[in-house]
Design an enzyme around this catalytic site. Structure first.
Site: not given
Length: 1483
Positions: A1119, A1448-1451
């Site tokens: 997400t 972790m692509t979101c971060a």
């Protein structure tokens, strides 16, 4: 005793000019008195029993076990209990007992638990800190640090002191806490060392003068900490030393001398010097500069030491890339080093300018006057013993200081820079001064200051000239004449002599003691628009005594140095006569030779000479002729200029012309800016006063508004003008109507007190505006939080767009938009809402739109009065008129965000018609971009500013020259020139060549004023020039402007002040936290296998195009940002499917059956005969979806992965495309058409010459006759007819021209026009297409699709954060940077998609990636749970060779195992990049 301490603290606060600290001391004294009267607290029913039991156990002095149990229970209670229980605790009972227990030397466990209880109490119950200090805990804590017997107790004491020092730093200092914290620093772990230094920083901020002796002993320890490896320790040490030095400077200079005896200066220079290889934060850099400033001003030896340690070079590098300081003559920095500048605020810039001034001794008025200053000994040393120091100072700082004075920076910065220049001019040797004259624009700088109408700048410049003229072997007078400084002096002298004799005789006034400072009440305020010009002219105080004194000095200097000295005042340089001859030749002949001579003469002339001659007029007549609609003649003129650039001795004449005209534009420019003058409330002493903080404070500060009924608008409405209402700045008039109408919709009677709408506690009445009794009422939003800039919509609900949500009717070619009715219903509701309006509001006779905010209304009042927004607008009552609505009333257009005023439609239509009249498509493509200048549309962009005719002419000329550089190849192609490539290159300049530093500085400063942006009072020239002449400003500034004016108010605030924070919170200078720019989010869940169909559904959800879109994939856990970027990446891939038939395609086969366009994606043509078909309708809908996607990525800061052709962006912006663009899109087809076009031109020439048909039918193409080419009127490469029945019509010599034009028209004209209209329609739903005109095609591609970047190990080290076991020197990290640097573009794309979800980087490259890329050590699987030393593992181990990296692509967070060697890391990383895509799972 405690009351006396509080009074001492109060007195110390007054001594150090800190009223806030003094107020805290008085409040504590009052609190202690109340506690004494009431027993220090009381037990509440229900909670007293437990606390009494614990207190009883603590007091069992003969039973240590009972005390231990009670202490343990107390500590547990403090951690887990609620606020109500804690407030029932009697501090005067518990605190003395705990302090007594801390003195039980024989029971270390009891001492530790007692200290822990006091620490927890101070943490969770801040009011208890006063009682803890009052009952003598500080000496106990300090004693545990000075005699460390138990390390746990010492650490607990440190933590306690850190809490207590936040409010009681002065008392901590008196008890010796500063020495206690620092004495045995090395005994503690790095974590506790940070606590210790934070405590010391808290103490030094509140350090009383009585504790200076003890604090001075800690200076050597703090100085040594500056060389520590931990940045947090260094930051705190900087805070300590800077505050300590400030206190010492107020006491005596001897203390500063003692402070500097060690390695202080050396250690500071190691931190700020670019050669040292260390970097500090901007805040720490500011503290270090401030520390050096204090030391240099009070210790002359420090000034010399700093000069010897190359501080001027360091300051020069720090100014490089400074966004606050924009250079006057270019958009670039003076000494660009590629590093981010640590100077980010005007306050930091002022500190740097002050330090540059403090390095040199104070200048005396006359060299014969000997100064008694302690710095006077530095003068002979700098001028005779070490003159090379002055040379280094000049080489690095003089140019920067001059450019700073010419920039849009605060007046105090300008005056410090002028002071430093004056000192250097007096002290410099003749050789050094001559060198500066040759390498800088010293004389032009003097001319600019003398023409500024600013008394302080004029006086400072007169000192420069006077000291410069004393250099006997330097002919400064000649340079001053050439650059116009003598002419400016003459004008000032004439102005002085024109004054009445009584005024002139009294013009000698006493000068301020500090000429480098402007009194607060004399700083001219700048206003926006035409009113702002009048205000600014009045604020110059040209009739004041200070300005008259400047005129008097100018008259004396002019008379002495030029009139009486024998220097020829009006002598002309030979270059002037040459310029006149060249101008006359260009006007008469207009050929290549005349143009070349003109270009060379301009290169030799100064800006003043160009402005004073008729060169500008002649160039305007040549480039902007009145008969510009004759496209053939216009093409010849422009081709002549292009050709002339390659027929001169100097190959850079075109660049010189642009530079000279840009300087002339700076001289003629007088555009105003609107700056709000407001001070933050309760600003904390000791912190920088930030203009941004003041603006934010103004945005949450209510206005006093008086609503007054119009005299002719009674109609049963009561007058409400006897009441003053407090209204939040962002309250709209429609909300005010809801509040006001029930109160005035009644017979006019005497006002009575009304109920308040959401009244805050303590609403005050304002009786000072009227003699009669007035009433304050408070209007606020329903939301109790202090929030401004919301979108007004709640967070969108989570939506699942899975297989079940997509019906079969959503097929690609059969999709129907079922939301038209819904849109109509929304419009109907809006119309109905207008019908329910009851009141009409106006200010100064101008009716306001119902969506107008009170801030905008108050700004309109200020604008009408001709004054800028200031503190007064919040203090006084602002009157807004109201009346009953009439049937004939029409709600006026709302004010646009940022004060944007779009070009009227009729003006755009005129430009479109003028372009159409130029000729065929190729002519329109080549010359269409010149029409705004030729038709005076460029002048209209600044029409509201009443700019001078000279400025308008220069702006139009620069516009034409820029377009010549862009369209040179097309112009030469139209003109039939053979030297096309060579000549075109001679006028092709880098973008930076046209960036105008002075205008850039003004726009930069304007965009810093949040209130002006929110009130829609930004001067119109800001957005007008950014759209019409975007090349005047650097890309980063235009991007900031775009984000401020293209979307919603909340997005603008979030961009300006949100700093990427999810909470959107900032803390103002008064310590008041304000949440800003709260962006509402729409979360959707989509099916990865049906992205295209899901996208249709997503963009049709109401309000989705207003909110931040967040995407999750069905049956995946990811997400946030990463999945959302992945969504747009996958959507981009769907747009490239051949099945959609959207793009021109080379036909190269590939596994995924995607379009292959080597030269960029461009819509496939559809000729008129087929535009009613099903395929065309499907394309229209798909291209609208593309427009929505483009708008969404621009709005949310996402990226598409579409290799769009540059011509695509040109067409998107509404520019006309031609054959040259088709050659760029499809070189094979384009070059074939060019040969056919050449044959058609040859046939037409023969026809005009009257040659017989048999002759022109012999024309061939590549040796073949036209008919032998077997061409028909069909779009090449397809079966689409160009005209009805085109497949049956053979191309021959007669219809060849018609065929070429038809193919070009179909490929880049009408054949794709409807598709671009559809894209624009989708884009317009999110973002006005007109705003995109701020960018060229390359910049648009960067904004929409991101950019690539050449990586080096050094760049990667600077742009990546290494943590959790890794640092920049770790062997795996060195290998990692080497591997990334060796990546091909495709491998770089794969890596970025693996780490972030998007294959490309945002504008600005890796350094601009948010969140910042972080690489951490991933524990090897075999080592999990083992006792292996993680520090050793992070250096590389074979245990990690079997693991894969995860992200972790979101971060932007990469977990990298510590592989044993580079080869293994490269193999594992590439494997993860290729195989680790297609799903978001836990790692």
């Amino acid at each position: 005793m405690h009351d006396e301490d509080d009074m001492d603290e109060f007195q110390d606060a007054i001594d150090r000019d800190d009223p806030e600290a003094g107020l805290r001391a008085l409040l504590r004294r009052l609190g202690n008195a109340a506690a004494a009267a009431g027993g220090g607290g009381m037990f509440r029913p229900g909670s007293s029993g437990k606390l009494k039991e614990i207190l009883h156990g603590l007091r069992q002095m003969h039973d240590p076990s009972a005390q231990m149990a009670a202490l343990s229970e107390l500590n547990e209670l403090l951690v887990i209990s609620g606020e109500e229980l804690m407030m029932s605790m009697s501090l005067d009972a518990f605190v003395p007992t705990l302090v007594e227990l801390m003195q039980m030397e024989y029971m270390p466990d009891i001492m530790l638990l007692a200290a822990r209880a006091l620490t927890t109490m101070a943490d969770v119950m801040p009011p208890s800190r006063g009682a803890i200090v009052h009952h003598g805990a500080l000496p106990q804590f300090c004693q545990r640090l000075l005699t460390i017997e138990y390390i746990d107790l010492a650490e607990q004491s440190l933590q306690a002191l850190e809490k207590l020092s936040q409010e009681y730093g002065a008392e901590c200092a008196r008890q010796g806490a500063l020495t206690a914290c620092l004495s045995y620093l090395d005994f503690f772990s790095i974590g506790m060392q940070r606590v210790s230094l934070q405590t010391a920083a808290n103490i030094c901020r509140q350090l009383p003068s009585s504790a200076l002796d003890g604090a001075s002993d800690t200076a050597p320890i703090l100085t040594n900490l500056l060389s520590h490896d931990d940045p947090r320790l260094v930051d705190c040490a900087c805070v300590c030393l800077t505050n300590l030095a400030a206190k010492m400077a107020k006491d005596s200079d001897e203390r500063i001398v003692a402070l500097c005896q060690g390695d202080l200066v050396t250690n500071v220079m190691n931190l700020i010097s670019p050669r040292a290889g260390r970097s500090v934060s901007p805040a720490t850099h500011h503290l270090l500069i401030k520390l050096l400033n204090i030391c240099a001003r009070h210790n002359p030896e420090v000034s010399l030491e700093l000069l010897r340690k190359d501080l001027p070079e360091t300051l020069c590098v720090a100014l490089s890339g400074c966004k606050v300081l924009t250079m006057a003559n270019s958009g670039a920095s003076p000494a660009s080093s590629g590093l981010a500048s640590p100077i980010v605020t005007s306050e930091q810039l002022l500190e740097v300018a002050t330090l540059a001034d403090a390095l040199l001794p104070i200048v005396t008025r006359s060299p014969s006057m000997k100064s008694k200053s302690k710095f006077s000994n530095n003068v002979p040393l700098l001028t005779k013993q070490e003159p090379e120091l002055m040379v280094k100072y000049a080489n690095h700082l003089t140019s920067v200081l001059m450019q700073a004075v010419d920039s849009s920076v605060p007046q105090t910065v300008k005056m410090k820079c002028l002071s430093a220049l004056t000192k250097w001019t007096q002290l410099s040797s003749e050789e050094s001064f001559k060198m500066i004259l040759e390498t800088t624009s010293f004389a032009a700088f003097c001319a600019a200051q003398l023409s500024s109408k600013d008394a302080q700048r004029i006086v400072g410049c007169l000192d420069l000239i006077e000291f410069g003229m004393m250099k006997k072997n330097v002919d400064l007078a000649k340079l001053l004449r050439k650059e116009g400084a003598v002419h400016a002096l003459k004008k000032l002298s004439e102005e002085f002599n024109a004054l009445p004799s009584t005024v002139a005789s009294t013009s000698s006034v006493k000068r301020p003691s500090d000429a480098t400072k402007t009194p607060a009440d004399q700083v001219p305020a700048l206003g926006g628009g035409s009113h702002g010009i009048a205000v600014r002219a009045a604020a110059m105080m040209t009739d004041g005594p200070e300005y008259r004194e400047a005129l008097s000095r100018a008259d004396k200097l002019y008379t002495k140095k030029f009139v009486l000295s024998g220097h020829p005042v009006d002598a002309e340089d030979p270059s002037v006569e040459r310029l006149r001859r060249a101008s006359a030749s260009l006007r008469m002949n207009g050929d290549v030779k005349a143009a070349a001579e003109f270009l060379e003469s301009v290169s030799d002339a100064s800006t003043f000479e160009i402005l004073e001659s008729d060169a500008i007029t002649v160039l305007k007549e040549f480039l902007l002729p009145k008969e510009w609609r004759d496209s053939h003649a216009l093409t010849q003129r422009y081709a002549t200029l292009i050709k002339a650039t390659s027929h001169t001795k100097n190959s850079s004449v075109f660049s010189s012309l642009v530079r000279r005209l840009s300087d002339a534009l700076a001289s003629a420019e007088d555009l105003s800016i609107a700056v709000t003058s407001i001070q933050p409330v309760q600003a904390r002493r000791g912190r920088d006063n930030s203009a941004d903080d003041a603006n934010l404070a103004g945005l949450v500060r209510p206005f006093k508004v008086r609503f007054k009924r119009e005299s002719n608008g009674a109609q049963g409405l009561a007058d409400y003008s006897n009441n003053i209402v407090l209204v939040e700045p962002f309250a709209t008039l429609s909300a005010i109507e809801d509040f006001l109408y029930p109160r005035v919709n009644k017979p006019a009677v005497a006002p009575r007190r009304s109920s308040r709408l959401s009244p805050p506690a303590g609403v005050q009445h304002d009786d000072e505006d009227d003699d009669e009794e007035d009433e304050d009422e408070h209007m606020s939003d329903d939301d109790d939080d202090e929030v401004f800039g919301d979108d007004g919509e709640g967070d969108g609900r989570d939506l699942d767009l899975t297989n079940e949500d997509i019906s079969p009717e959503d097929a690609l070619d059969e999709y129907e938009d079922d939301h038209v009715g819904r849109s109509d219903s929304f419009a109907a509701r809006a119309a109905a809402a207008n019908d329910t309006r009851k009141l009409v509001f106006s200010v100064n006779g101008v009716v306001l739109n119902s969506s107008t905010t009170v801030l905008q209304a108050v700004a309109a009042i200020a604008r009408y009065e001709g004054i800028p927004m200031s503190e007064q607008n919040w203090e006084k009552a602002n009157t807004i008129m109201y009346r009953a609505v009439k049937p004939s009333d029409v709600d006026p257009s709302p004010l646009q965000l940022g004060g944007v005023q779009d070009v009227p439609k009729d003006e755009l239509d005129k430009i479109t018609e003028a372009v159409a009249e130029l000729g065929n498509r190729d002519v329109r493509a080549a010359l269409g971009s010149f029409v705004p200048a030729l038709s005076d549309a460029v002048k209209d962009a600044v029409a509201n500013e009443k700019s001078s005719a000279q400025f308008n002419d220069l702006l139009s000329i620069l516009f034409v020259l820029h377009e010549i550089g862009v369209s040179a190849s097309q112009i030469l192609l139209l003109d039939g020139r053979d030297e096309q490539v060579t000549a075109a290159r001679s006028v092709s300049l880098p973008k930076e060549s046209f960036v105008h530093g002075k205008l850039t500085g003004k726009l930069t400063r304007q965009l810093q004023d949040t209130i002006t942006l929110c009130s829609s009072t930004t001067p119109t020239w800001c957005t007008a020039l950014a759209s019409t002449c975007p090349w005047l400003f650097p890309f980063e500034l235009r991007l900031k402007m775009f984000k401020c004016v293209s979307f919603s108010l909340s997005r603008m605030l979030h961009h300006l002040h949100g700093d990427g924070s999810d909470a959107g919170a900032v803390t103002t200078d008064g310590g008041r936290e304000i949440r800003i720019g709260r962006l509402q989010r729409q979360k959707v869940r989509v099916n990865r296998n049906q992205i295209f169909e899901s996208a249709r559904k997503v963009f049709d959800i109401p309000n989705t195009l207003k909110m931040v879109l967040e995407v999750e994939f069905f049956e995946e856990v990811g997400t946030g940002t990463g999945p959302t970027l992945e969504f747009f990446t996958l959507l981009s891939k769907q747009f490239k499917r051949r099945k959609l038939q959207l793009w021109r395609d080379s036909g190269i086969a590939n596994e995924e059956d995607l379009v292959v366009a080597p030269h960029g994606l461009f819509p496939a043509p559809m000729a008129a005969p087929r535009m009613s078909g099903k395929t065309h309708a499907s394309r229209i809908k798909n291209f609208k979806l593309l427009g929505q996607a483009i708008g969404k990525v621009l709005q949310d800061g996402r990226m598409l992965d579409l290799p769009l052709a540059p011509a695509f962006y040109r067409a998107l912006l509404g520019r006309c495309l031609g054959l040259q663009d088709l050659i760029e899109i499809d070189p094979g087809l384009g070059n074939t058409l060019r040969r056919l076009d050449a044959a058609a031109n040859e046939i037409e020439n023969m026809k005009r010459q009257g040659l017989p048909e048999s002759t022109w039918k012999q024309v061939t193409v590549d040796g073949a006759n036209i008919e032998d080419l077997c061409l028909t009127f069909v779009v090449p490469g397809s079966s689409v007819d160009l005209i009805k029945g085109g497949s049956d019509i053979v191309v021959n010599e007669v219809n060849l021209r018609e065929y070429v034009d038809a193919v070009v028209e179909a490929c880049v004209g009408s054949g794709v026009a409807s598709y671009f209209e559809s894209i624009q329609a989708g884009l317009e739903e999110v973002c006005p297409v007109a705003r995109l005109r701020m960018f060229d095609e390359a910049e648009l591609d960067t904004l929409i699709c991101g950019q690539g970047e050449a990586w080096t190990p050094e760049l990667l080290t600077d742009c990546i954060t290494f943590d959790h076991g890794y640092n920049a020197q770790s062997p795996p990290i060195k290998n990692f940077c080497d591997i990334l640097s060796s990546f091909t573009p495709e491998q770089q794309r794969a890596f970025m998609r693996f780490v972030t979800g998007a294959p490309r980087l945002p504008p600005g490259g890796l350094a601009a990636l948010q969140p910042r890329l972080t690489v951490v050590c991933k524990q090897p699987a075999p080592a999990v749970g083992s006792s292996s030393d993680s520090g050793n593992l992070s250096a590389g181990t074979p245990l990690a060779d079997g693991d894969l990296p995860s992200a972790m692509t979101c971060a932007s967070y990469l977990k990298l195992p510590p592989y044993s060697c580079k080869e293994v890391m490269a193999e594992r990383l590439r494997y993860a990049m290729c195989e680790g895509q297609g799903s978001f799972d836990l790692s």
